[in-house]
Write a protein that holds these residues in place. Structure first.
Motif, PDB file in Angstrom:
ATOM      1  N   ILE A  47      20.899  34.282  28.798  1.00 27.59           N
ATOM      2  CA  ILE A  47      22.245  33.727  28.604  1.00 27.59           C
ATOM      3  C   ILE A  47      23.313  34.796  28.412  1.00 27.59           C
ATOM      4  CG2 ILE A  47      21.289  31.616  27.627  1.00 27.59           C
ATOM      5  CD1 ILE A  47      22.043  32.594  24.855  1.00 27.59           C
ATOM      6  N   LEU A  48      22.925  36.071  28.336  1.00 26.97           N
ATOM      7  CA  LEU A  48      23.874  37.143  28.016  1.00 26.97           C
ATOM      8  C   LEU A  48      25.103  37.162  28.927  1.00 26.97           C
ATOM      9  CD1 LEU A  48      24.006  39.289  25.823  1.00 26.97           C
ATOM     10  CD2 LEU A  48      22.853  40.879  27.360  1.00 26.97           C
ATOM     11  N   PRO A  49      24.962  37.009  30.241  1.00 23.67           N
ATOM     12  CA  PRO A  49      26.172  37.050  31.082  1.00 23.67           C
ATOM     13  C   PRO A  49      27.202  35.987  30.732  1.00 23.67           C
ATOM     14  CG  PRO A  49      24.216  37.332  32.432  1.00 23.67           C
ATOM     15  CD  PRO A  49      23.738  36.940  31.062  1.00 23.67           C
ATOM     16  N   ALA A  50      26.754  34.836  30.215  1.00 20.78           N
ATOM     17  CA  ALA A  50      27.700  33.779  29.864  1.00 20.78           C
ATOM     18  C   ALA A  50      28.641  34.225  28.747  1.00 20.78           C
ATOM     19  CB  ALA A  50      26.943  32.515  29.444  1.00 20.78           C
ATOM     20  N   SER A  65      32.715  32.615  38.582  1.00 16.75           N
ATOM     21  CA  SER A  65      31.636  31.741  39.040  1.00 16.75           C
ATOM     22  C   SER A  65      30.427  32.561  39.512  1.00 16.75           C
ATOM     23  CB  SER A  65      32.126  30.826  40.159  1.00 16.75           C
ATOM     24  OG  SER A  65      32.483  31.577  41.308  1.00 16.75           O
ATOM     25  N   GLN A  66      30.695  33.715  40.131  1.00 19.97           N
ATOM     26  CA  GLN A  66      29.592  34.584  40.557  1.00 19.97           C
ATOM     27  C   GLN A  66      28.828  35.133  39.360  1.00 19.97           C
ATOM     28  OE1 GLN A  66      32.048  37.158  43.204  1.00 19.97           O
ATOM     29  NE2 GLN A  66      30.404  36.850  44.704  1.00 19.97           N
ATOM     30  N   ILE A  67      29.561  35.491  38.305  1.00 23.10           N
ATOM     31  CA  ILE A  67      28.883  35.956  37.094  1.00 23.10           C
ATOM     32  C   ILE A  67      28.072  34.819  36.485  1.00 23.10           C
ATOM     33  CG2 ILE A  67      29.185  36.979  34.812  1.00 23.10           C
ATOM     34  CD1 ILE A  67      29.881  38.811  37.182  1.00 23.10           C
ATOM     35  N   GLY A  68      28.623  33.615  36.515  1.00 25.18           N
ATOM     36  CA  GLY A  68      27.867  32.460  36.023  1.00 25.18           C
ATOM     37  C   GLY A  68      26.581  32.244  36.797  1.00 25.18           C
ATOM     38  N   GLN A  69      26.608  32.574  38.087  1.00 26.62           N
ATOM     39  CA  GLN A  69      25.411  32.423  38.909  1.00 26.62           C
ATOM     40  C   GLN A  69      24.291  33.371  38.479  1.00 26.62           C
ATOM     41  OE1 GLN A  69      26.727  32.887  42.960  1.00 26.62           O
ATOM     42  NE2 GLN A  69      28.063  31.082  42.840  1.00 26.62           N
ATOM     43  N   LEU A  70      24.621  34.420  37.743  1.00 28.62           N
ATOM     44  CA  LEU A  70      23.584  35.315  37.236  1.00 28.62           C
ATOM     45  C   LEU A  70      22.678  34.594  36.244  1.00 28.62           C
ATOM     46  CD1 LEU A  70      25.659  38.594  36.659  1.00 28.62           C
ATOM     47  CD2 LEU A  70      24.094  38.078  38.563  1.00 28.62           C
ATOM     48  N   VAL A  71      23.238  33.614  35.524  1.00 32.44           N
ATOM     49  CA  VAL A  71      22.431  32.791  34.622  1.00 32.44           C
ATOM     50  C   VAL A  71      21.609  31.801  35.431  1.00 32.44           C
ATOM     51  CG1 VAL A  71      22.490  31.155  32.695  1.00 32.44           C
ATOM     52  CG2 VAL A  71      24.113  33.062  32.765  1.00 32.44           C
ATOM     53  N   ALA A  72      22.252  31.180  36.435  1.00 29.02           N
ATOM     54  CA  ALA A  72      21.561  30.172  37.235  1.00 29.02           C
ATOM     55  C   ALA A  72      20.392  30.769  38.014  1.00 29.02           C
ATOM     56  CB  ALA A  72      22.558  29.520  38.192  1.00 29.02           C
ATOM     57  N   THR A  77      14.749  31.226  39.377  1.00 29.48           N
ATOM     58  CA  THR A  77      13.621  32.108  39.662  1.00 29.48           C
ATOM     59  C   THR A  77      12.471  31.844  38.699  1.00 29.48           C
ATOM     60  OG1 THR A  77      15.175  33.800  40.410  1.00 29.48           O
ATOM     61  CG2 THR A  77      12.923  34.504  40.002  1.00 29.48           C
ATOM     62  N   THR A  78      12.786  31.599  37.445  1.00 33.66           N
ATOM     63  CA  THR A  78      11.762  31.257  36.455  1.00 33.66           C
ATOM     64  C   THR A  78      10.996  30.016  36.883  1.00 33.66           C
ATOM     65  OG1 THR A  78      12.991  32.248  34.629  1.00 33.66           O
ATOM     66  CG2 THR A  78      11.389  30.554  34.063  1.00 33.66           C
ATOM     67  N   ALA A  79      11.723  28.979  37.293  1.00 34.31           N
ATOM     68  CA  ALA A  79      11.089  27.720  37.680  1.00 34.31           C
ATOM     69  C   ALA A  79      10.189  27.897  38.897  1.00 34.31           C
ATOM     70  CB  ALA A  79      12.160  26.665  37.964  1.00 34.31           C
ATOM     71  N   ILE A  80      10.632  28.701  39.856  1.00 33.26           N
ATOM     72  CA  ILE A  80       9.889  28.850  41.112  1.00 33.26           C
ATOM     73  C   ILE A  80       8.639  29.717  40.949  1.00 33.26           C
ATOM     74  CG2 ILE A  80      10.008  29.824  43.451  1.00 33.26           C
ATOM     75  CD1 ILE A  80      12.962  29.006  43.490  1.00 33.26           C
ATOM     76  N   THR A  81       8.728  30.749  40.126  1.00 35.86           N
ATOM     77  CA  THR A  81       7.655  31.752  40.079  1.00 35.86           C
ATOM     78  C   THR A  81       6.673  31.586  38.929  1.00 35.86           C
ATOM     79  OG1 THR A  81       9.022  33.291  38.772  1.00 35.86           O
ATOM     80  CG2 THR A  81       9.167  33.445  41.188  1.00 35.86           C
ATOM     81  N   ALA A  82       6.961  30.734  37.961  1.00 36.78           N
ATOM     82  CA  ALA A  82       6.104  30.644  36.774  1.00 36.78           C
ATOM     83  C   ALA A  82       4.663  30.309  37.127  1.00 36.78           C
ATOM     84  CB  ALA A  82       6.671  29.615  35.797  1.00 36.78           C
ATOM     85  N   ILE A  83       4.458  29.310  37.970  1.00 42.09           N
ATOM     86  CA  ILE A  83       3.097  28.875  38.290  1.00 42.09           C
ATOM     87  C   ILE A  83       2.340  29.920  39.119  1.00 42.09           C
ATOM     88  CG2 ILE A  83       1.730  27.146  39.520  1.00 42.09           C
ATOM     89  CD1 ILE A  83       3.790  25.062  38.665  1.00 42.09           C
ATOM     90  N   PRO A  84       2.895  30.407  40.244  1.00 44.26           N
ATOM     91  CA  PRO A  84       2.112  31.395  41.018  1.00 44.26           C
ATOM     92  C   PRO A  84       1.852  32.693  40.275  1.00 44.26           C
ATOM     93  CG  PRO A  84       4.330  31.116  41.939  1.00 44.26           C
ATOM     94  CD  PRO A  84       4.126  30.019  40.962  1.00 44.26           C
ATOM     95  N   LEU A  85       2.819  33.201  39.512  1.00 33.08           N
ATOM     96  CA  LEU A  85       2.600  34.447  38.791  1.00 33.08           C
ATOM     97  C   LEU A  85       1.562  34.272  37.685  1.00 33.08           C
ATOM     98  CD1 LEU A  85       6.156  36.064  38.445  1.00 33.08           C
ATOM     99  CD2 LEU A  85       4.258  36.763  39.908  1.00 33.08           C
ATOM    100  N   ARG A 125      18.367  40.416  37.867  1.00 28.44           N
ATOM    101  CA  ARG A 125      18.258  39.120  37.188  1.00 28.44           C
ATOM    102  C   ARG A 125      17.129  38.278  37.788  1.00 28.44           C
ATOM    103  NH1 ARG A 125      20.454  38.146  32.453  1.00 28.44           N
ATOM    104  NH2 ARG A 125      20.761  35.986  33.048  1.00 28.44           N
ATOM    105  N   MET A 126      16.928  38.381  39.086  1.00 31.92           N
ATOM    106  CA  MET A 126      15.815  37.660  39.700  1.00 31.92           C
ATOM    107  C   MET A 126      14.479  38.155  39.143  1.00 31.92           C
ATOM    108  SD  MET A 126      17.160  37.442  43.658  1.00 31.92           S
ATOM    109  CE  MET A 126      15.680  36.594  44.227  1.00 31.92           C
ATOM    110  N   PHE A 127      14.343  39.482  39.006  1.00 37.78           N
ATOM    111  CA  PHE A 127      13.132  40.023  38.392  1.00 37.78           C
ATOM    112  C   PHE A 127      13.011  39.561  36.939  1.00 37.78           C
ATOM    113  CE2 PHE A 127      13.111  43.045  41.953  1.00 37.78           C
ATOM    114  CZ  PHE A 127      11.763  43.059  42.245  1.00 37.78           C
ATOM    115  N   GLY A 128      14.128  39.508  36.236  1.00 35.22           N
ATOM    116  CA  GLY A 128      14.105  39.010  34.864  1.00 35.22           C
ATOM    117  C   GLY A 128      13.617  37.577  34.788  1.00 35.22           C
TER     118      GLY A 128
END
Length: 409
Positions: A47-50, A65-72, A77-85, A125-128
């Protein structure tokens, strides 16, 4: 690792071999607090960028809005990668993996602090988000494995207290740091804190092995475990209901005038959420189903109060406090259940919870925005209430989903 379950009162992850290895009578507070601090830092990283949005926008030449997208992008990415990782790291020893994740958070924040390019920060942020998905999948099961079954809920509540604390104080801390020392220094501070947390976690946490190849049920097998689909459905509906309203809490509170003091209202929400964590931790081991239903009912009552008395500041303020208690209890309740169902495959089950949870966050923002535009703000509490009613029905009727450690419901 533990043998398959032979007694309904003893979850497989807490059966004889693990118990023999760690005969504890007291909670290992040092390790659990280290986990709580790691969770706190992970949420703050998200949430830091917010809290630093205006400064980052001006310095990077990007729109707000672009900075806000850093949170999104982090959450997606968390939702997509949690299961396979989680699936591909199941055989790795747990402690080195967890410490590595904490170091990874430090690197993500360090790169963000020094990068001059928005694109570089977006990739970081994607890696995060990838690291976060794996962390959330591991943390609950890790906490519960450090203690005996009768204390697992309390242990989980201590580890998860970092989440409401981060939402209550993380954004104000970020905003204050940004104003005092600049946004880059704020990310730098969090990076240094991450290194310190890695050292603390390495010293304080017990070691647990990964799963041996012959003991690993497949993803489909885990999903078919009795009660797990019901837990995931309850989780998705509860979090979706929360986020449909919480994402648009500013317009929801306009009629009462609380939007002019929203920072105070959200602070109270966060403090009461901590109380919810404590309450859930004290009762989840014996009264899990009852506590899930209580949390759902409290959130439903808050929605009813806001829906009927949106213009009454006292009523809305009290409703926000009740809402905080209800939502604060959710991480403990909705993560303890799949851990007990899945046993040795708890991390895989937790990854499904992570994916469901983060997917519900994104869906809540989308559906809430659609309802806001098409109908108006007044529909949001009632839409949330309808979802909560379905969640309560599932939790009340799916007997395998929310069983306690000991009979006590």
């Amino acid at each position: 690792m533990a043998s398959p379950i032979t007694d309904r009162s003893t979850p497989p992850s807490l059966a004889a071999p693990d118990r023999a290895r760690r005969p504890r009578t007291r909670l290992p507070l040092n390790g659990l607090l280290a986990l709580a601090a790691v969770v706190f830092t992970g949420v703050v990283t998200e949430i830091l960028p917010a809290g630093l949005l205006p400064q980052m926008s001006a310095d990077l030449g990007a729109s707000e809005s672009q900075i806000g997208q850093l949170v999104a992008i982090y959450a997606v990415t968390t939702a997509i990668t949690a299961i396979p990782l989680t699936a591909v790291t199941r055989s790795l020893p747990r402690k080195p993996l967890l410490v590595g994740l904490v170091i990874g958070f430090a690197l993500v924040n360090g790169v963000t602090a020094i990068a001059d390019s928005y694109t570089v920060i977006l990739i970081a942020r994607m890696f995060g988000g990838m690291l976060a998905g794996l962390l959330w999948a591991m943390a609950a099961g890790y906490a519960m494995r450090t203690v005996e079954p009768e204390h697992s809920g309390r242990a989980l509540s201590i580890a998860m207290v970092g989440t409401p604390l981060a939402f209550a104080f993380g954004l104000p801390i970020a905003t204050t740091l940004g104003a005092a020392i600049g946004w880059r220094a704020a990310f730098g501070v969090i990076a240094v804190v991450g290194v310190g947390l890695a050292i603390w976690a390495a010293a304080a946490l017990p070691s647990f092995p990964g799963e041996r190849s012959g003991q690993r049920p497949g993803l489909a097998s885990v999903l078919r475990m009795p009660g797990l689909v019901a837990v995931l459905a309850t989780t998705g509906l509860f979090v979706l209901a929360h986020n449909i309203a919480y994402t648009y809490i500013a317009p929801i509170t306009v009629a009462s005038g609380i939007d002019r003091h929203l920072d105070l209202a959200l602070l109270v929400f966060g403090v009461l959420a901590v109380i919810g964590v404590i309450g859930a931790g004290a009762l989840v081991d014996r009264w899990m189903r009852s506590m899930v239903l209580v949390a759902t009912a409290l959130l439903g009552l808050a929605m009813i109060a806001i829906g009927l008395f949106a213009g009454q500041p006292v009523v809305v303020f009290v409703a926000l406090a009740v809402w905080g208690i209800a939502y604060g209890s959710a991480p403990t309740l909705l993560q303890a259940a799949p851990a007990r169902i899945a046993g040795d495959a708890a991390d895989v089950a937790q990854s499904m919870v992570v994916a469901t949870w983060n997917g519900a966050i994104a869906a809540g923002a989308f559906l809430g925005g659609l309802a806001l535009d098409e109908v108006g703000v007044e529909v949001l509490p009632w839409l949330a209430l309808a979802l909560l009613a379905v969640a309560a029905l599932i939790a009340a009727t799916a007997r395998a989903a929310f069983r306690p450690v000991r009979a006590g419901e």
